[in-house]
Design a protein around this motif. Structure first.
Motif, PDB file in Angstrom:
ATOM      1  N   ASP A 166      85.260  59.556  33.869  1.00 16.29           N
ATOM      2  CA  ASP A 166      84.002  58.808  33.885  1.00 16.29           C
ATOM      3  C   ASP A 166      83.660  58.471  32.442  1.00 16.29           C
ATOM      4  OD1 ASP A 166      81.630  57.640  34.679  1.00 16.29           O
ATOM      5  OD2 ASP A 166      81.068  59.281  36.026  1.00 16.29           O
ATOM      6  N   THR A 167      82.530  57.840  32.250  1.00 27.17           N
ATOM      7  CA  THR A 167      82.070  57.535  30.893  1.00 27.17           C
ATOM      8  C   THR A 167      80.633  58.034  30.733  1.00 27.17           C
ATOM      9  OG1 THR A 167      81.300  55.337  31.533  1.00 27.17           O
ATOM     10  CG2 THR A 167      83.546  55.514  30.651  1.00 27.17           C
ATOM     11  N   ILE A 168      80.289  58.298  29.482  1.00 24.34           N
ATOM     12  CA  ILE A 168      78.931  58.740  29.144  1.00 24.34           C
ATOM     13  C   ILE A 168      78.398  57.752  28.125  1.00 24.34           C
ATOM     14  CG2 ILE A 168      77.519  60.605  28.212  1.00 24.34           C
ATOM     15  CD1 ILE A 168      79.800  62.534  28.966  1.00 24.34           C
ATOM     16  N   GLN A 169      77.307  57.087  28.456  1.00 22.13           N
ATOM     17  CA  GLN A 169      76.750  56.079  27.572  1.00 22.13           C
ATOM     18  C   GLN A 169      75.702  56.713  26.670  1.00 22.13           C
ATOM     19  OE1 GLN A 169      77.840  52.760  27.384  1.00 22.13           O
ATOM     20  NE2 GLN A 169      76.696  52.998  25.454  1.00 22.13           N
ATOM     21  N   LEU A 170      75.968  56.714  25.379  1.00 19.54           N
ATOM     22  CA  LEU A 170      75.003  57.171  24.395  1.00 19.54           C
ATOM     23  C   LEU A 170      74.452  55.964  23.647  1.00 19.54           C
ATOM     24  CD1 LEU A 170      76.942  60.250  22.968  1.00 19.54           C
ATOM     25  CD2 LEU A 170      75.175  60.234  24.741  1.00 19.54           C
TER      26      LEU A 170
ATOM     27  N   LEU B 126      78.938  68.020  32.996  1.00 21.55           N
ATOM     28  CA  LEU B 126      79.451  67.607  31.695  1.00 21.55           C
ATOM     29  C   LEU B 126      78.571  66.512  31.091  1.00 21.55           C
ATOM     30  CD1 LEU B 126      81.604  67.590  29.484  1.00 21.55           C
ATOM     31  CD2 LEU B 126      83.010  66.132  30.958  1.00 21.55           C
ATOM     32  N   LYS B 127      78.195  65.560  31.898  1.00 17.63           N
ATOM     33  CA  LYS B 127      77.372  64.469  31.397  1.00 17.63           C
ATOM     34  C   LYS B 127      75.980  64.970  30.993  1.00 17.63           C
ATOM     35  CE  LYS B 127      77.956  60.482  33.670  1.00 17.63           C
ATOM     36  NZ  LYS B 127      78.108  59.509  34.784  1.00 17.63           N
ATOM     37  N   LYS B 128      75.406  65.867  31.806  1.00 20.91           N
ATOM     38  CA  LYS B 128      74.105  66.436  31.443  1.00 20.91           C
ATOM     39  C   LYS B 128      74.189  67.155  30.098  1.00 20.91           C
ATOM     40  CE  LYS B 128      73.094  69.149  34.825  1.00 20.91           C
ATOM     41  NZ  LYS B 128      72.369  70.143  35.638  1.00 20.91           N
ATOM     42  N   ALA B 129      75.266  67.904  29.900  1.00 15.62           N
ATOM     43  CA  ALA B 129      75.403  68.691  28.671  1.00 15.62           C
ATOM     44  C   ALA B 129      75.490  67.795  27.447  1.00 15.62           C
ATOM     45  CB  ALA B 129      76.649  69.588  28.769  1.00 15.62           C
ATOM     46  N   VAL B 130      76.273  66.718  27.535  1.00 19.42           N
ATOM     47  CA  VAL B 130      76.437  65.827  26.385  1.00 19.42           C
ATOM     48  C   VAL B 130      75.106  65.157  26.043  1.00 19.42           C
ATOM     49  CG1 VAL B 130      77.543  63.704  25.565  1.00 19.42           C
ATOM     50  CG2 VAL B 130      78.895  65.460  26.755  1.00 19.42           C
ATOM     51  N   HIS B 131      74.382  64.711  27.057  1.00 17.45           N
ATOM     52  CA  HIS B 131      73.084  64.085  26.802  1.00 17.45           C
ATOM     53  C   HIS B 131      72.087  65.100  26.230  1.00 17.45           C
ATOM     54  CE1 HIS B 131      73.572  59.997  28.247  1.00 17.45           C
ATOM     55  NE2 HIS B 131      74.186  60.430  29.352  1.00 17.45           N
TER      56      HIS B 131
ATOM     57  N   ALA C 268      77.649  73.572  29.436  1.00 12.13           N
ATOM     58  CA  ALA C 268      76.700  73.172  28.394  1.00 12.13           C
ATOM     59  C   ALA C 268      76.965  73.955  27.113  1.00 12.13           C
ATOM     60  CB  ALA C 268      75.269  73.409  28.878  1.00 12.13           C
ATOM     61  N   HIS C 269      77.162  75.262  27.247  1.00 12.02           N
ATOM     62  CA  HIS C 269      77.390  76.098  26.064  1.00 12.02           C
ATOM     63  C   HIS C 269      78.673  75.688  25.344  1.00 12.02           C
ATOM     64  CE1 HIS C 269      77.081  79.969  23.803  1.00 12.02           C
ATOM     65  NE2 HIS C 269      78.403  79.830  23.760  1.00 12.02           N
ATOM     66  N   GLU C 270      79.749  75.559  26.086  1.00 16.23           N
ATOM     67  CA  GLU C 270      81.039  75.271  25.453  1.00 16.23           C
ATOM     68  C   GLU C 270      81.099  73.852  24.901  1.00 16.23           C
ATOM     69  OE1 GLU C 270      82.944  77.663  24.853  1.00 16.23           O
ATOM     70  OE2 GLU C 270      81.981  79.122  26.168  1.00 16.23           O
ATOM     71  N   VAL C 271      80.561  72.895  25.636  1.00 13.13           N
ATOM     72  CA  VAL C 271      80.506  71.535  25.100  1.00 13.13           C
ATOM     73  C   VAL C 271      79.601  71.499  23.874  1.00 13.13           C
ATOM     74  CG1 VAL C 271      79.687  69.187  25.577  1.00 13.13           C
ATOM     75  CG2 VAL C 271      81.083  70.392  27.270  1.00 13.13           C
ATOM     76  N   GLY C 272      78.543  72.307  23.889  1.00 15.92           N
ATOM     77  CA  GLY C 272      77.651  72.386  22.737  1.00 15.92           C
ATOM     78  C   GLY C 272      78.349  72.830  21.470  1.00 15.92           C
ATOM     79  N   HIS C 273      79.443  73.558  21.614  1.00 18.30           N
ATOM     80  CA  HIS C 273      80.183  73.987  20.433  1.00 18.30           C
ATOM     81  C   HIS C 273      80.778  72.799  19.669  1.00 18.30           C
ATOM     82  CE1 HIS C 273      79.976  78.304  20.467  1.00 18.30           C
ATOM     83  NE2 HIS C 273      80.313  78.378  21.735  1.00 18.30           N
ATOM     84  N   ASN C 274      80.890  71.626  20.306  1.00 17.62           N
ATOM     85  CA  ASN C 274      81.373  70.462  19.562  1.00 17.62           C
ATOM     86  C   ASN C 274      80.450  70.157  18.391  1.00 17.62           C
ATOM     87  OD1 ASN C 274      83.821  68.936  20.812  1.00 17.62           O
ATOM     88  ND2 ASN C 274      82.642  69.673  22.573  1.00 17.62           N
ATOM     89  N   TRP C 275      79.149  70.371  18.573  1.00 21.12           N
ATOM     90  CA  TRP C 275      78.220  70.157  17.473  1.00 21.12           C
ATOM     91  C   TRP C 275      78.283  71.318  16.482  1.00 21.12           C
ATOM     92  CZ3 TRP C 275      77.473  68.178  22.257  1.00 21.12           C
ATOM     93  CH2 TRP C 275      76.974  66.874  22.366  1.00 21.12           C
TER      94      TRP C 275
END
Length: 944
Positions: free
Chosen positions: A285-289, A315-320, A370-377
């Motif tokens: 899928d895609t996530i529009q920022l 995943l999309k909720k976490a990125v947003h 959310a936690h693990e994707v948050g580690h990207n930041w």
């Protein structure tokens, strides 16, 4: 005024100069690698472009070869797992271990040599043929070969499911503090340079791959497409080929097998990881920022399909959510990979643009994505030194994750109190542990190196206490200000390597306040805010209170049983809870249905805790029945006992909280009142008859005990010296235990040694020997009537026939056989005895009970000993006696049943002459060990 301006411009100039002087290295990688899924190996070739942006000339570069952490059980990784009470790697077979080798390093086309670190086989020191000057670069190339380990920690494989992480030779980071070579560990993460990656992955065509970065191309071939070589003329990697030397040394996939080559690129990342499985179900899928569109992928195993049904939504909720907290996610892709269910014990782990998830429930999956994707930041972009300041990633991320949880899974305060709800999602288990550690002075500061933390403190402090501290900071400066701090922090230090001082500087710049007081708390132990620990007292009925907000007085029904009181029913009123209170009490009255007596127990204790010591002063009392006799009038005579024990116990812990050893010193007195039979002869004018009654006997036993124990997971041991003193004797006993682990670490062989000495305080006579008989040393395990301090639970304490009489306790020689009906028992001494007890698990392949659906460990035992009287002339036995047999252990050794099969002739003769028919079952003994049921994993660090 001029002085003020001078100071102002001096500070401004120093800030500007500091920013201008900041530098960081860059390391770009081009890697060709092929997966052999038959032998679970990688064969690769790497070109590393090392850009020296520092002001220093480098004569060497440290490289990480982290796959060598899995090479043997003498690595830092192996030792750290043992500190965390894990033995699975230590006892693994060679086929589950891994390594990296076949390096042939060249620097700018010149052969180079390297030195292996003397302490860490997963670190090497590459000696540069020519020193690398500031603002210049070196091209480092090498082939490499990796045997992938089973996934013990973050990466490896489980069958033909591959988690390829920390897999290539990687340059250690060099910054203004110097080099940061670090061995691989499971506790404590990474500190890597940023760089651009181009990675060509060759593997069988039926595999699906998720990886860091973007997939540029996919080509299919039937030829071997193995690591390329370095072109000395063009300084580029040539078309892939397979060097002859590696053909000879490596098992390769058959050339007729269909292969694919996948090419990935990733820019400005600190690492590259990839995951391969033939069964992946791929969702895209895609996530529009606001700034760009992000490609999103979920790689789901069929066994996890139901669990991951909403994974793309999560995943999309976490990125947003994290984009709103810090700033837009800057990378072009983000991926989530589900791990095989057999790896659910492995912690989920993040890498740039991709994360491996090992969760078991959907709610946990959502929060952990959310936690693990948050580690990207926080880990991938704000690339802090996680070995020295783990909290800057994990704690900060937990702080943001709490906000995520509160938005999507708010806690119902009417049903759950923070610190009580053990749902897993709300992190309450770790928070509950944190509060216990602080209350017992077993906590550590927030800002420590990862290796300095004990296992419990790493989760409780690095994650939970840091999040608490950030919440406190947010409360002080305001939610809006905290949001601006996070965004400015990310803006200023994204793709850099910030330090704690940088976060402080940003917070003070946003708020205009001196926040030294708050930031100094990361270097301290104890409560962040003592005003929050004021507790009220509450009464809890039936279900004990658990949270840290109250002092609970708990009231609940209890029951007990012994052969004389029969079933006892009553209630217990106590304030025992975690953390242990400074003042504790317990009152438990029990009505005995068999003896129609009011029995019970009571205890009060005062505790004083420091980080290194626990001092407990206590007073306890207990009362129950211990024997009964028939009087002829259908009303049995019940004999009872009362015991009062004042005690002082000092526990001294190792100053290193990671260690599991401690000293225990205890002094106590047993004030005992015991009913004895009283035979009275009554004479009347017409008759003479005996009356059976009871009389009380009071006596005192003083006890001094000194013990040392090390509850480490591998080869634990303990030793204890106990000195008992009565009015007519002193009894000294030394007991030592050593456990030899095998198999999975839980099973093994225990060796117990006992030596004892008995000393008369009055002249030894026939009468004094008789009066002190119950205190004499005994090779046979004592029965209930020999438990002279009444410290053990017996079903029928004074039974002499039937199964109740076959209960024994672990003390003295601890033989499983005895000669109880003899006037002079074999192995009993009023001088000295020595014994060695060996017991061990029978491996499952030899255990006939292993076919049962419930695990029932079958063990063997062997006892050998000697005693003073055996060395005298005309001794009743040989100088050494022994027994051996099988042992059935239930409830984690809480109940042990012993079946003697071999024993010294003296025991065999006794059985033949006294036990009669079916004597085998009469030789069986059993032991009830209530202390085995205590939560030992917690008590390794907490005083339980």
């Amino acid at each position: 005024m001029r002085y003020f301006l001078f100071i102002f411009f001096s500070i401004l100039l120093s800030v500007v100069n500091g920013q201008q002087n900041y530098w960081q290295q860059q390391v770009n990688y081009t890697i060709n690698v092929q997966l052999d899924d038959v032998n679970n190996t990688l064969t690769g070739f790497e070109q590393m472009e090392y850009l020296n942006n520092s002001p220093d000339t480098l004569g060497f570069i440290y490289l990480h070869l982290w796959q060598n952490a899995y090479k043997n059980d003498r690595t830092t990784f192996s030792e750290q797992l043992l500190h965390s009470d894990r033995t699975d790697f230590y006892f693994s077979n060679d086929d589950k271990r891994g390594f990296i080798n076949q390096l042939d390093i060249k620097v700018n086309n010149t052969p180079a040599v390297f030195e292996t670190d003397s302490a860490h086989i997963d670190i090497i020191k590459l000696l540069l043929p020519t020193p690398l000057a500031p603002h210049s670069k070196a091209i480092i190339s090498t082939p490499f070969f990796v045997k992938l380990p089973y996934n013990f920690s973050r990466g490896g494989h489980a069958g033909q499911s591959y988690q390829i992480t920390q897999w290539y030779p990687k340059a250690a980071l060099y910054d203004s503090h110097g080099w940061h070579p670090m061995p691989y560990t499971d506790q404590g993460e990474f500190y890597n340079d940023f760089g651009d990656y181009t990675v060509h992955i060759a593997l069988p065509a039926n595999y699906k791959v998720g990886a860091t970065g973007l997939l540029l191309s996919r080509e299919e071939t039937t030829a071997n497409v193995l690591p390329a070589a370095f072109d000395n003329n063009s300084n580029k990697i040539k078309k892939p080929f397979f060097p002859k030397k590696q053909v000879e040394e490596t098992t390769v996939v058959a050339s007729s097998r269909k292969l694919q080559t996948l090419t990935y690129t990733a820019n400005n990342v600190t690492d590259f990881a990839w995951f391969a499985d033939k069964r992946f179900i791929v969702k895209a899928d895609t996530i529009q920022l606001a700034s760009h569109t992000v490609k999103a992928f979920c790689y789901i195993l069929p066994e996890n399909a139901e669990l991951y049904a909403h994974s793309m939504q999560f995943l999309k909720k976490a990125v947003h959510f994290y984009s709103n907290q810090f700033g837009d996610y800057p990378y072009p892709s983000v991926s989530v990979v589900s791990c095989p269910q057999e790896l659910f014990r492995v912690t989920s782990m993040e890498y740039p643009m991709i994360t491996l998830m090992c969760e078991e429930t959907e709610m946990e999956l959502d929060a952990t994505i959310a936690h693990e994707v948050g580690h990207n930041w926080l880990q991938a972009i704000l690339a802090t030194n996680e070995r020295d300041h783990a909290w800057m990633d994990e704690g900060f991320n937990t702080f943001i994750e709490r906000k995520y949880r509160q938005r999507y899974y708010p806690i119902d305060e009417t049903k759950a109190i923070k610190g009580v709800d053990f749902s897993g999602l709300n992190g309450a288990g770790a928070h509950f542990l944190l509060n216990n550690l602080i209350a017992l002075h077993k906590d550590q500061p927030i800002d420590l190196t990862s290796k300095a933390y004990s296992f419990n403190n790493y989760g409780a402090i690095v994650y939970e206490k840091t999040a608490d501290w950030l919440e406190q900071l947010e409360k002080e400066i305001g939610v809006d200000a905290m949001h601006r701090v996070m965004q400015l922090y990310f803006k200023n230090y994204g793709f850099k390597h910030p330090q704690p001082a940088d976060l402080k500087q940003v917070a003070e710049r946003v708020t205009g306040k001196d926040l030294s007081y708050q930031f100094n708390k990361i270097y301290q132990t104890g409560w962040l805010d003592s005003s929050t620990i004021k507790k009220t007292t509450q009464l809890k009925i039936l279900i004990p209170g658990l949270d840290n907000k109250h002092h609970y007085i708990n009231l609940s029904p209890i029951a007990g049983y012994n052969s004389y009181d029969k079933i006892m029913i009553g209630a217990v009123l106590h304030n025992y809870q975690l953390p242990l209170q400074k003042f504790q009490f317990l009152v438990a009255p029990l009505y005995a249905t068999g003896s129609s007596k009011l029995n019970g127990a009571a205890r009060i204790a005062v505790n004083r805790f420091t980080q290194k010591q626990w001092l407990e002063t206590s007073l306890s009392a207990v009362s129950y029945s211990i024997n009964q006799f028939e009087t002829g009038n259908n009303k049995p005579l019940i004999l009872g006992m009362q015991r009062i024990v004042p005690s002082v116990k000092l526990t001294i812990y190792n100053k290193d909280l990671r260690e599991k050893d401690k000293w225990v010193l205890q002094a106590r007195s047993f004030l005992l009142k015991e009913d004895l039979l009283d035979f009275t002869t009554i004479t009347t004018p017409t008759d003479t008859f005996d009356v059976l009654d009871k009389k009380a006997s009071a006596y005192l036993i003083n006890q001094l005990a000194v013990g040392y124990e090390n509850n480490r997971i591998l080869y634990p041991y303990n030793a204890r010296l106990i000195i008992d003193q009565g009015s007519k004797f002193i009894r000294v006993g030394f007991t030592g235990n050593y456990f030899f682990n095998y198999k999975n670490g839980e099973q093994g062989i225990n060796a117990r040694f006992f030596a004892g000495k008995f000393v008369y305080l009055t002249p030894k006579t026939f009468l004094s020997a008789y009066e002190t008989g119950r205190y004499h040393l005994n090779l046979s395990a004592p029965k209930g009537n020999e438990d002279y301090t009444f410290s053990n639970y017996f079903i029928g304490r004074n039974e002499f026939e039937g199964f109740k009489s076959q209960q024994v306790m672990e003390r003295d020689g601890f033989f499983k056989v005895g000669t109880d009906l003899l006037g002079n028992k074999i192995g009993k001494s009023d001088d000295w005895i020595m014994a060695l007890n060996i017991s061990g698990n029978i491996p499952d392949k030899y255990n006939p009970l292993s076919i049962l659906p419930v695990a029932i460990p079958l063990k063997f035992f062997f006892d050998i000993g000697t005693y003073s009287e055996a060395w005298q002339d005309n001794a009743a036995s040989g100088r050494f006696v022994y027994d051996a047999g099988l042992q059935l252990s239930l409830l984690k050794d809480g109940i042990n049943i012993y079946f003697p099969l071999l024993y010294s002739k003296v025991y065999g003769d006794y059985y033949k002459s006294t036990l009669g028919d079916k004597r085998f079952w009469k030789t069986v003994s059993f032991n009830i060990n209530l202390s085995a049921l205590r939560p030992n994993n917690i008590s390794r660090e907490l005083p339980l």
